[in-house]
Design a protein around this motif. Structure first.
Motif, PDB file in Angstrom:
ATOM      1  N   ARG A 433     -25.669  46.640  12.673  1.00 45.94           N
ATOM      2  CA  ARG A 433     -25.425  45.993  11.438  1.00 45.94           C
ATOM      3  C   ARG A 433     -24.316  44.993  11.456  1.00 45.94           C
ATOM      4  NH1 ARG A 433     -27.935  50.865   9.190  1.00 45.94           N
ATOM      5  NH2 ARG A 433     -25.862  52.047   9.134  1.00 45.94           N
ATOM      6  N   ARG A 434     -23.033  45.544  11.935  1.00 44.70           N
ATOM      7  CA  ARG A 434     -22.054  44.650  12.065  1.00 44.70           C
ATOM      8  C   ARG A 434     -22.405  43.395  12.919  1.00 44.70           C
ATOM      9  NH1 ARG A 434     -17.164  46.151  15.814  1.00 44.70           N
ATOM     10  NH2 ARG A 434     -15.701  44.411  15.640  1.00 44.70           N
ATOM     11  N   TYR A 435     -23.063  43.634  14.005  1.00 47.14           N
ATOM     12  CA  TYR A 435     -23.078  42.414  14.768  1.00 47.14           C
ATOM     13  C   TYR A 435     -24.170  41.362  14.398  1.00 47.14           C
ATOM     14  CZ  TYR A 435     -19.565  43.866  18.007  1.00 47.14           C
ATOM     15  OH  TYR A 435     -18.131  44.285  18.590  1.00 47.14           O
ATOM     16  N   ALA A 436     -25.208  42.050  13.655  1.00 50.79           N
ATOM     17  CA  ALA A 436     -26.270  41.317  13.264  1.00 50.79           C
ATOM     18  C   ALA A 436     -25.925  40.222  12.036  1.00 50.79           C
ATOM     19  CB  ALA A 436     -27.465  42.182  12.903  1.00 50.79           C
ATOM     20  N   GLU A 437     -24.983  40.968  11.209  1.00 51.80           N
ATOM     21  CA  GLU A 437     -24.670  40.157  10.128  1.00 51.80           C
ATOM     22  C   GLU A 437     -23.792  38.998  10.520  1.00 51.80           C
ATOM     23  OE1 GLU A 437     -22.141  40.501   5.822  1.00 51.80           O
ATOM     24  OE2 GLU A 437     -22.479  42.156   7.013  1.00 51.80           O
ATOM     25  N   GLN A 438     -22.750  39.496  11.497  1.00 46.00           N
ATOM     26  CA  GLN A 438     -22.027  38.419  12.156  1.00 46.00           C
ATOM     27  C   GLN A 438     -23.014  36.981  12.908  1.00 46.00           C
ATOM     28  OE1 GLN A 438     -18.771  39.412  14.840  1.00 46.00           O
ATOM     29  NE2 GLN A 438     -18.285  41.186  13.613  1.00 46.00           N
ATOM     30  N   ALA A 439     -23.868  37.686  13.533  1.00 48.77           N
ATOM     31  CA  ALA A 439     -24.999  36.563  13.945  1.00 48.77           C
ATOM     32  C   ALA A 439     -25.490  35.613  12.989  1.00 48.77           C
ATOM     33  CB  ALA A 439     -26.123  37.276  14.692  1.00 48.77           C
ATOM     34  N   ALA A 440     -26.099  36.322  11.793  1.00 45.30           N
ATOM     35  CA  ALA A 440     -26.464  35.866  10.639  1.00 45.30           C
ATOM     36  C   ALA A 440     -25.616  34.608  10.126  1.00 45.30           C
ATOM     37  CB  ALA A 440     -26.948  36.576   9.689  1.00 45.30           C
ATOM     38  N   ASP A 441     -24.273  35.290  10.006  1.00 50.87           N
ATOM     39  CA  ASP A 441     -23.049  34.228   9.691  1.00 50.87           C
ATOM     40  C   ASP A 441     -22.971  32.883  10.245  1.00 50.87           C
ATOM     41  OD1 ASP A 441     -22.743  35.741   7.237  1.00 50.87           O
ATOM     42  OD2 ASP A 441     -21.118  36.820   8.230  1.00 50.87           O
ATOM     43  N   LEU A 442     -23.174  33.133  11.538  1.00 54.76           N
ATOM     44  CA  LEU A 442     -23.054  32.015  12.789  1.00 54.76           C
ATOM     45  C   LEU A 442     -24.549  31.168  12.386  1.00 54.76           C
ATOM     46  CD1 LEU A 442     -21.788  33.662  16.064  1.00 54.76           C
ATOM     47  CD2 LEU A 442     -20.636  31.742  14.661  1.00 54.76           C
ATOM     48  N   ALA A 443     -25.491  31.951  12.378  1.00 57.46           N
ATOM     49  CA  ALA A 443     -26.654  30.804  12.098  1.00 57.46           C
ATOM     50  C   ALA A 443     -26.607  30.031  10.892  1.00 57.46           C
ATOM     51  CB  ALA A 443     -27.933  31.766  12.189  1.00 57.46           C
ATOM     52  N   LEU A 444     -26.183  30.526   9.962  1.00 57.62           N
ATOM     53  CA  LEU A 444     -25.869  29.859   8.540  1.00 57.62           C
ATOM     54  C   LEU A 444     -25.064  28.774   8.752  1.00 57.62           C
ATOM     55  CD1 LEU A 444     -25.721  33.066   5.911  1.00 57.62           C
ATOM     56  CD2 LEU A 444     -27.800  31.075   6.195  1.00 57.62           C
TER      57      LEU A 444
END
Length: 1001
Positions: A433-444
């Motif tokens: 969950r920690r890294y998936a959210e960071q990846a989503a932030d990068l994608a945004l």
């Protein structure tokens, strides 16, 4: 198995192979020449297609070697030299980092960007290359629109490749490419300057249904045709023939001969797929089934041992013959997916330092993994990697993923996408969950909203999030990106389930509801969206941006609930008050567009004044797309108001801007609206085919409904579609269920007209009962255009004249002489119907004449012709039979030319009933109009007067630029002028003269 040669075999001249080598490049010489020659030329797009294991990657490797060792002049004298290509590989799992394959390739090419003289645009690259932060320009202002953000990022990355000197970009396995990467390739292929040649490999069977690859290929060819470039080269690799199979196997066996029977058997079992051939030979060697007899290699016993039917079986068998440590090393390579250096592979394998060396050597000797020029190790074939991964036990795979994650966490920049992948596979959900959210932030941050939506949805749907995290994650959903991407119903369902979580605080619940409401409206579920927005507003007091957006959206949902127009106007004004006092300029601009749209939907001319004051000079991508959205919304409103020429002009602008900025959904909406406008204006040629295209558009219910309605109306007018009325009814029912008011009103009016024409007066009345009640209750007289005239006609047919008179009186009073041409024409139609219902024949004929002129002025020729048909009935009853027959003849011919065959036949029958001669078929084409402009030429001239270029006119009318140029030339010839300017001046002068004559009369 006994690996020693037996005495019998020795006496028979039989020996086993001592070693086995890597196969040579066989059977692809012509393809290699074709690819290399294309890449030596400028701006080529080379597509290499083939199934797994067919040799696409080998062809790429040979191509790169040829590009390095040959000069451009050797292939094509005079061509520019080709520099070192940039090679990107699309991974088999979805890479959550925007443009991941291209970014990784660029990162491998250069460790920093100092000295590249990048422009300020390159600041957009910061989220993708955090390690270059000191050398990159400052990050620009974030953009809320996904299309604008992605386009800016794509331009920045293209600039980086240009500065790196990349002239050839190789992307392998584009069937796995994310949407942003495909958008980037499309951008590169269609740039008019600084073109980069592309070499792309893919499997046709694995291409997504909505892949951009066909569009990329077509667009590249169009650019090449216009610029004289190389264009497309498509290479489709098939299996090797038996002689080529023999060559390949021979190359693995020190170039010794291979028996024809052996080659034929291998071909029949592998269909000539090179990877299957290589793996089969290696398996035979491992089993000691490959022997040399009398100077050629054969199978030891052709009838006893079968070649494995699949690569997976071959790889599994080969791996099973390796030691446990080598198998563990292979699993580490399969888990990592990407090529990595030996130390990383060693840590992921879990082996001791003493075990690593021997295990790695054995794994490399197996031929399954290989080392590249940079010393990184990876599987030679993705199929083999997957076979190794799948044969491993679940606990072993999860342990390897945990070690991979722990190892990669030490990398800089931190590969958050890969870490999310490994922790998810290791079932370490907190870390995932920690890294998936960071990846989503990068994608945004990078504008890759589809990837962000996928990750955020997965986080919410998985469950187990702390209460504080639920609201934060839910609020990150980029609204516009949900439309047109992924399984949107799943996203909505997930957000609903989030709202059921009692742990969510009131303020957070309001924000989530506001977002869910707007998402539902974008999905065409207006009623459900309005319900969520109304429930959200009390909880949004501390969030001015969300509050203003909710109010503006509610004010524009005029078809939902019982609030009259005046109350809805108050919602719009409240939203404007909040926006003006508390929000930054960019958000105020977006809300201003919402306010303009809502006012125009209410029939309030104040919307036009606000639209005229909207700043047209926009320097940012977001500002330009705001202009496109404004042009689209006001173009649609102009169509509803009956300002058809202005609607075309605005829609042409929207189409051009959305095309240039690659906002596909906005462009689709514009084209669908233009198709609807074509129905109104009588531009029916080819319209049905266009409508059918949009009907097939998945996951876009509003566009589908609009197109289904146009198809139904066309079919009913032509009389050639027995399902036309059912189509209109289904649109009416679906639009009413969803709360899409404008479409519900138009389809209801159309269906009522069809039932009234069929003699079913009661159903026509029943259909219009609720519609007219809504029009009067909400004081929404703009909607009266499509519903009130047919209601008046049905009331008169039911001998309820006084009710019809009351309705028309209310219509005239509520309309209050507003400058809404379509509603004015509808009101004149109602007055003509009343006069006809009172048997005031002469007055009714004159009233129908006024109504017909009002419709034609829009122009809406179909409605005008039907009004003139009714005028003729009144003329007959007024004793003017000859005038009626003449009028009917013109009407029948006009309907036939328009394409309303059923109506034309009805009028022809009426002529015969009244003693006239059935009109002959009117010739199509220029000769039928003489020196007068045809309807299609008239449309082109009208847009010319609006100041549009030929290209903009072509977009607005959905015609080719060549057709528009031909129609303008014809119009100039008929008017005796030779330039566009002279034509515009002459037409304008003629109109002013006609207006002056009318005023004098």
């Amino acid at each position: 198995m006994n690996r020693r040669t037996s005495e019998v075999e020795q006496q028979a001249g039989v020996s086993h192979v001592a070693r086995i080598g890597t196969p040579r490049f066989v059977g692809r010489e012509a393809e290699l020449t074709q690819v290399v020659r294309a890449l030596f030329a400028s701006s080529a797009l080379v597509l290499v297609e083939g199934e797994a294991g067919i040799g696409k990657s080998r062809l790429v490797r040979e191509t790169l070697a040829a590009l390095r060792t040959h000069t451009a002049g050797a292939a094509d004298p005079g061509a520019a030299p080709v520099t070192e290509p940039l090679v990107a590989l699309c991974p088999p799992f979805r890479e959550p980092l925007t443009l991941g394959p291209i970014v990784d390739a660029a990162r491998q090419r250069r460790s920093d960007v100092s000295g590249l003289r990048l422009s300020a645009l390159a600041g957009t690259l910061r989220p993708l290359f955090p390690e270059w932060g000191d050398a990159l320009p400052p990050a620009p202002e974030p953009l809320s629109d996904p299309g604008a953000a992605r386009h800016r990022l794509i331009r920045a990355l293209a600039e980086l490749l240009d500065r790196l000197g990349v002239r050839v970009l190789v992307v392998e396995d584009v069937h796995w490419a994310d949407e942003a990467t495909m958008d980037f390739l499309l951008f590169l292929a269609t740039r008019p300057t600084q073109r980069i040649s592309l070499l792309l490999t893919y499997r046709a069977e694995d291409l997504p249904a909505d892949s951009l690859l066909p569009r990329l290929s077509a667009s590249a060819r169009q650019v090449a045709d216009s610029s004289g470039g190389q264009g497309n080269v498509r290479v489709t690799l098939g299996g090797l023939e038996p002689p080529e199979v023999a060559q390949l196997v021979s190359s693995m066996l020190d170039d010794e001969l291979v028996s024809p029977a052996f080659a034929e058997l291998l071909h029949s079992r592998t269909e000539g797929v090179p990877l299957a051939l290589e793996e089969s030979v290696r398996l035979l060697h491992a089993r000691s089934d490959l022997v040399r007899r009398d100077g050629e290699w054969i199978r030891r016993t052709l009838d006893e041992i079968d070649v494995p039917p699949s690569i997976r079986d071959a790889v599994t068998d080969r791996v099973g013959r390796l030691g446990a440590e080598a198998q563990q090393m292979l699993l580490a390579a399969a888990v990592l997916v990407d090529a990595e250096a030996e130390p990383v592979l060693a840590q992921v394998s879990g082996l001791t330092p003493d075990e690593v060396g021997p295990a790695l050597r054995e794994a490399v000797l197996s031929g399954l993994i290989d080392e590249d020029e940079a010393g990184r190790i990876a599987f030679r074939h993705a199929l083999a990697a997957r076979a190794v991964y799948r044969r491993a036990a679940g606990p072993d795979r999860r342990a390897a993923h945990r070690r991979a994650a722990a190892t990669l966490e030490d990398k800089r920049p931190v590969p958050v996408a890969r870490l999310a992948y490994h922790y998810r596979a290791a079932n370490e959900m907190t870390q995932w969950r920690r890294y998936a959210e960071q990846a989503a932030d990068l994608a945004l941050a990078a504008g890759d909203h589809p990837t962000a939506v996928s990750l955020l949805h997965e986080l919410l749907a998985e469950g187990g999030l702390p209460a504080s995290d639920v609201a934060r994650i839910a609020q990150k959903f980029p609204l516009l990106s949900v439309t047109g991407y992924l399984r949107r119903a799943d996203v909505v369902s997930t957000l609903r389930s989030v709202l059921d979580d009692e742990r969510i605080q009131q303020a957070d619940r309001g924000r989530i509801r506001e977002q869910l409401g707007r998402m539902l409206i974008h999905l065409g579920e207006h009623a459900g969206g309005v319900e969520q927005l109304q429930r959200a507003i009390p909880d949004l007091a501390d969030s001015p941006s969300d509050l203003a957006r909710a109010m503006a959206t509610l004010g524009g949902r005029i078809g939902i609930g019982s609030l009259p127009a005046a109350e809805l106007r108050r919602w719009i004004d409240r939203a404007a008050s909040v926006a003006e006092s508390r929000l930054p300029e960019a958000e105020r601009r977006i809300l201003l567009i919402d306010r303009i749209t809502a006012l125009l939907d209410l029939g309030d001319p104040a919307g036009w004044d606000l639209a005229a004051g909207f700043p047209t000079e926009q320097t940012s991508s977001q500002g330009t797309l705001d202009l496109a959205r404004l042009a689209m919304n006001t173009g649609d409103a102009a169509m509803q108001w009956g300002h058809y020429q202005d609607a075309r002009r605005r829609l042409a602008i929207a189409g051009d801007l959305s095309r240039r900025h690659r906002h596909q959904r906005l462009r689709d909406m514009t084209l669908v609206t233009i198709a609807h406008l074509d129905w109104f204006t009588g531009a029916w040629s080819g319209l049905a085919d266009r409508a059918r295209h949009w009907v097939r558009l998945d996951d876009e219910p509003v566009m589908q409904l609009d197109s289904r309605l146009v198809l139904g109306l066309l079919g009913a007018a032509a009389g050639d579609d027995p399902t036309a009325e059912d189509a209109v009814r289904s649109v009416r029912d679906d639009a009413a269920r969803r709360g899409i008011a404008e479409m519900s009103m138009e389809s209801t009016g159309a269906l009522a007209r069809l039932r009234l024409a069929a003699g079913d007066v009661q159903e026509a009345l029943s259909l219009t009962d609720d519609a007219v009640e809504v029009v009067m209750g909400k004081e929404m007289w703009l909607w009266a255009t499509e519903t009130v005239p047919v209601r008046v006609a049905a009331l008169i047919a039911a001998e309820r004249l006084s009710e019809a008179e009351d309705l028309v009186s209310a219509f005239a009073g509520g309309f209050d002489d507003r400058a809404i041409p379509s509603t004015r024409a509808a009101l004149e139609t109602c007055r003509a119907l009343l006069a006809q219902g009172r048997d005031e024949h002469a007055e009714a004929a004159a009233a129908w004449d006024v109504a017909a002129a009002a419709w034609q002025a829009l122009p809406r020729p179909y409605s005008a012709l039907l009004a003139r048909e009714q005028k003729s009935f009144c003329l007959v009853k007024a004793g003017e039979g000859e005038a009626a027959l003449s009028q009917w003849t013109e009407v029948a011919q006009g309907l036939a030319v328009l394409g309303a065959k059923k109506d034309a036949e009805r009028v022809a029958g009426t002529i015969q009933e009244h003693g006239g001669k059935k009109p002959g078929r009117r010739r199509a084409g220029r000769r039928g109009y003489g020196n007068h402009l045809s309807p299609r030429e008239q449309e082109v001239v009208e847009l010319l007067l609006s100041g549009l270029t030929n290209r903009e006119i072509a977009i607005a009318l959905s015609r080719s630029p060549k057709t528009v140029a031909a129609q303008l030339n014809s119009a100039m010839r008929k008017h005796g002028v030779s330039t566009r300017t002279a034509l515009a001046v002459l037409v304008t002068q003629t109109r002013f003269g006609a207006m002056a004559d009318s005023a004098q009369d």
